[in-house]
Design a protein around this motif. Structure first.
Motif, PDB file in Angstrom:
ATOM      1  N   GLN A 187       0.826  -1.204   0.000  1.00 34.13           N
ATOM      2  CA  GLN A 187       0.000   0.000   0.000  1.00 34.13           C
ATOM      3  C   GLN A 187       0.861   1.256   0.000  1.00 34.13           C
ATOM      4  OE1 GLN A 187      -3.429   0.155   2.493  1.00 34.13           O
ATOM      5  NE2 GLN A 187      -3.684  -2.048   2.571  1.00 34.13           N
ATOM      6  N   GLY A 188       0.234   2.377  -0.367  1.00 34.67           N
ATOM      7  CA  GLY A 188       0.928   3.647  -0.396  1.00 34.67           C
ATOM      8  C   GLY A 188       1.678   3.870  -1.703  1.00 34.67           C
ATOM      9  N   ASN A 189       2.401   5.010  -1.765  1.00 30.38           N
ATOM     10  CA  ASN A 189       3.157   5.345  -2.981  1.00 30.38           C
ATOM     11  C   ASN A 189       4.621   5.652  -2.676  1.00 30.38           C
ATOM     12  OD1 ASN A 189       2.928   7.827  -1.753  1.00 30.38           O
ATOM     13  ND2 ASN A 189       1.831   8.838  -3.420  1.00 30.38           N
ATOM     14  N   THR A 190       5.134   5.048  -1.599  1.00 29.78           N
ATOM     15  CA  THR A 190       6.543   5.258  -1.233  1.00 29.78           C
ATOM     16  C   THR A 190       7.343   3.957  -1.317  1.00 29.78           C
ATOM     17  OG1 THR A 190       6.037   4.950   1.128  1.00 29.78           O
ATOM     18  CG2 THR A 190       5.975   7.197   0.270  1.00 29.78           C
ATOM     19  N   GLY A 191       6.944   3.102  -2.223  1.00 27.45           N
ATOM     20  CA  GLY A 191       7.699   1.873  -2.438  1.00 27.45           C
ATOM     21  C   GLY A 191       7.627   0.892  -1.289  1.00 27.45           C
ATOM     22  N   GLY A 192       6.570   1.004  -0.464  1.00 29.07           N
ATOM     23  CA  GLY A 192       6.442   0.120   0.686  1.00 29.07           C
ATOM     24  C   GLY A 192       7.318   0.529   1.852  1.00 29.07           C
ATOM     25  N   LEU A 193       7.954   1.695   1.755  1.00 28.79           N
ATOM     26  CA  LEU A 193       8.861   2.173   2.795  1.00 28.79           C
ATOM     27  C   LEU A 193       8.145   3.125   3.734  1.00 28.79           C
ATOM     28  CD1 LEU A 193      11.885   2.942   0.453  1.00 28.79           C
ATOM     29  CD2 LEU A 193      11.696   0.998   2.016  1.00 28.79           C
TER      30      LEU A 193
END
Length: 240
Positions: A187-193
């Motif tokens: 989820q999200g848009n930070t590469g899973g980070l």
């Protein structure tokens, strides 16, 4: 040696999966089954009644929310007054970091100067098996509004993956340990980070270390998965 490791890994995975099953597997698979045996859940009331920790669960959650608030900021706004002398910051791949090092690091690294951040905290609960620990989640979002790591404001909206936090307190209500973990890297848009790594990645300047990059299976793991797929195909072919 690698073959032995692979066998052990599959054995462990199979054992974990088996641990969630029970003697009612047949009834669970039956289309006529209307009820299933629920999972065993710890008796929290009984567990807390046996605890020697002096701060009650509701009060500990209230204290955790205070420490997270804007006046304290997990020690960054109150000069570290909320932190125990033996405080440690310990996340999935960072730490343990002692009190002074933690304060110095965050003192020179202020995300709120470059981003409008919404923490979106929820799910506060006290661990019945470790009654000085508060668990909680966030679904953090942030808008890039000023220069960060050499990248001028883009207005981009960052969406972190869900993160699980823990906050451990001592008998005096001071924070002994704090940390967090990404719980759904899809989820999200930070590469899973999550954490600071997510901000660097989100503005297009990921840190040049493996831990600050999106997850990528190792060569050995990829080969292991391919061997597993091959074994399934061969087994199916034998049955046919």
């Amino acid at each position: 040696m690698r073959t032995t490791s692979s066998i052990f890994l599959f054995a462990i995975l199979a054992q974990v999966a088996q641990g969630f099953s029970n003697s009612n597997d047949a009834s669970l698979r039956s289309s006529s089954a209307t009820f299933a045996t629920p999972a065993t859940v710890i008796d929290e009331v009984e567990a807390f009644s046996k605890s020697n920790f002096p701060i009650a669960p509701d009060n500990l959650i209230a204290r955790a929310k205070e420490v997270l608030g804007p006046e304290i900021g997990i020690g960054t706004k109150d000069g570290g007054e909320c932190l125990a002398d033996d405080f440690q910051f310990c996340a999935a791949v960072v730490g343990p970091i002692p009190k002074e090092e933690y304060l110095n690091a965050l003192g020179s690294f202020k995300l709120e100067d470059s981003f409008e951040i919404q923490q979106n905290l929820f799910g506060f609960t006290v661990d019945p098996m470790q009654p000085n620990r508060v668990w909680f989640f966030d679904r953090q979002t942030a808008k890039h509004v000023d220069t960060f790591n050499g990248v001028e404001a883009t207005g981009k909206e960052l969406e972190m993956p869900p993160q699980l936090f823990h906050a451990d307190f001592n008998d005096d209500g001071k924070l002994k340990e704090f940390g967090f973990y990404t719980v759904d890297r899809q989820q999200g848009n930070t590469g899973g980070l999550g954490g600071a790594f997510g901000y660097f990645y989100g503005v297009g300047k990921p840190l040049p270390i493996r831990e600050a990059q999106p997850f990528k299976p190792s060569f050995r793991y990829r080969m292991l998965m391919k061997l597993g797929d091959l074994a399934k195909k061969l087994q199916k072919k034998k049955k046919d």
